[in-house]
Design a protein around this motif. Structure first.
Motif, PDB file in Angstrom:
ATOM      1  N   ARG A  81      15.717  -2.405 -20.502  1.00 44.11           N
ATOM      2  CA  ARG A  81      15.843  -1.320 -19.527  1.00 44.11           C
ATOM      3  C   ARG A  81      17.098  -1.489 -18.671  1.00 44.11           C
ATOM      4  O   ARG A  81      17.608  -2.590 -18.470  1.00 44.11           O
ATOM      5  CB  ARG A  81      14.616  -1.263 -18.624  1.00 44.11           C
ATOM      6  CG  ARG A  81      14.538  -2.422 -17.647  1.00 44.11           C
ATOM      7  CD  ARG A  81      13.302  -2.385 -16.783  1.00 44.11           C
ATOM      8  NE  ARG A  81      13.386  -3.382 -15.716  1.00 44.11           N
ATOM      9  CZ  ARG A  81      12.340  -3.822 -15.034  1.00 44.11           C
ATOM     10  NH1 ARG A  81      11.133  -3.357 -15.304  1.00 44.11           N
ATOM     11  NH2 ARG A  81      12.502  -4.716 -14.078  1.00 44.11           N
TER      12      ARG A  81
ATOM     13  N   ARG B  57      17.761  -7.565 -18.474  1.00 37.29           N
ATOM     14  CA  ARG B  57      17.325  -6.325 -17.846  1.00 37.29           C
ATOM     15  C   ARG B  57      18.256  -6.041 -16.679  1.00 37.29           C
ATOM     16  O   ARG B  57      18.821  -6.946 -16.082  1.00 37.29           O
ATOM     17  CB  ARG B  57      15.888  -6.444 -17.316  1.00 37.29           C
ATOM     18  CG  ARG B  57      14.793  -6.418 -18.367  1.00 37.29           C
ATOM     19  CD  ARG B  57      13.433  -6.530 -17.696  1.00 37.29           C
ATOM     20  NE  ARG B  57      12.327  -6.417 -18.634  1.00 37.29           N
ATOM     21  CZ  ARG B  57      11.049  -6.525 -18.282  1.00 37.29           C
ATOM     22  NH1 ARG B  57      10.739  -6.751 -17.010  1.00 37.29           N
ATOM     23  NH2 ARG B  57      10.099  -6.404 -19.179  1.00 37.29           N
TER      24      ARG B  57
ATOM     25  N   THR C 223      15.008   1.875 -23.097  1.00 41.48           N
ATOM     26  CA  THR C 223      15.186   2.870 -22.034  1.00 41.48           C
ATOM     27  C   THR C 223      16.351   2.471 -21.144  1.00 41.48           C
ATOM     28  O   THR C 223      16.640   1.292 -20.937  1.00 41.48           O
ATOM     29  CB  THR C 223      13.920   2.979 -21.154  1.00 41.48           C
ATOM     30  OG1 THR C 223      13.657   1.703 -20.551  1.00 41.48           O
ATOM     31  CG2 THR C 223      12.722   3.410 -21.976  1.00 41.48           C
TER      32      THR C 223
END
Length: 219
Positions: free
Chosen positions: A163, A142, A187
């Motif tokens: 993410r 991440r 995302t």
């Protein structure tokens, strides 16, 4: 005749050697500690402490201008100091890199987030010469930030790169999202200025057609 005999007696008396009153002894108890009675005198015992000592020779001090020995940065599992290359392997031995992973400034880093949940506190390559990040563990990676040098992030693990995967100002940026799971590159994959969007949801530095500009010169 009587005079000659007198001289003989006087000469004999002068040849007698008398014991010193301070060191004369008849018994061992007549001597002070550290001495023994020998031949009617208290003499020293000749302990090792009485022997003469050689002068101590100290080792020479190191030169003040001795070169400093360079070592690998602490975050590197291994490194090549001459080529400024750093390998960071995130696994059970270092708690799966639970703390943020930072490539040392000026180094080219290969960062392996190979175990489940590794590198979830961030990967920072902002000051690196180059970075290759492999996110093969389930749920790994991440908040990956590239620097100005070439940057490649491979999101092959299950639900990896969930993410905030940023190319930043990388002169070449390739982010591949090939892992299974709905959260894989779900995302926040940002290609920024010097990378083109890839068909798999990642980023590429390879143009899809001749007029497309996806990277700048990294030299």
């Amino acid at each position: 005749m009587r005079r000659a005999l007198l001289w003989t007696v006087l000469l004999a008396s002068c040849s007698i050697t008398h014991k010193s009153g301070d060191y004369a002894c008849d018994l061992p108890t007549d001597c002070a500690p550290g001495r023994v009675c020998s031949g009617g005198y208290c003499v020293t015992t000749g302990q090792p402490s009485d022997a003469p000592h050689a002068d101590r020779i100290d080792a020479p001090a190191p030169p003040i201008d001795a070169p400093t020995v360079e070592v690998c940065p602490s975050q590197c599992t291994s490194c090549n100091l001459q080529d400024r290359q750093c390998t960071i392997e995130c696994g059970p031995l270092n708690n799966n890199c639970a703390a943020p992973v930072v490539c040392p400034p000026g180094y080219s880093c290969e960062i392996g987030c190979l175990t489940s949940g590794s590198c979830r506190s961030g990967v920072n390559c902002a000051n690196a010469e180059a970075c290759v990040v492999t996110c093969a563990g389930a749920g790994s990676c991440r908040d990956v930030t590239c620097g100005a040098g070439p940057c490649a992030v491979e999101c092959s693990g299950y639900n990896s790169c969930e993410r905030n995967i940023h190319c930043g100002a990388a002169c070449q940026c390739d982010i591949t999202c090939s892992g299974p799971g709905q959260k894989n590159c779900q995302t926040g994959v940002v290609c920024d200025d010097n990378a083109c969007s890839a068909f798999d949801g990642g980023c590429t530095s390879t143009p899809a057609f001749p007029t497309q500009q996806c990277a700048i010169d990294c030299s």
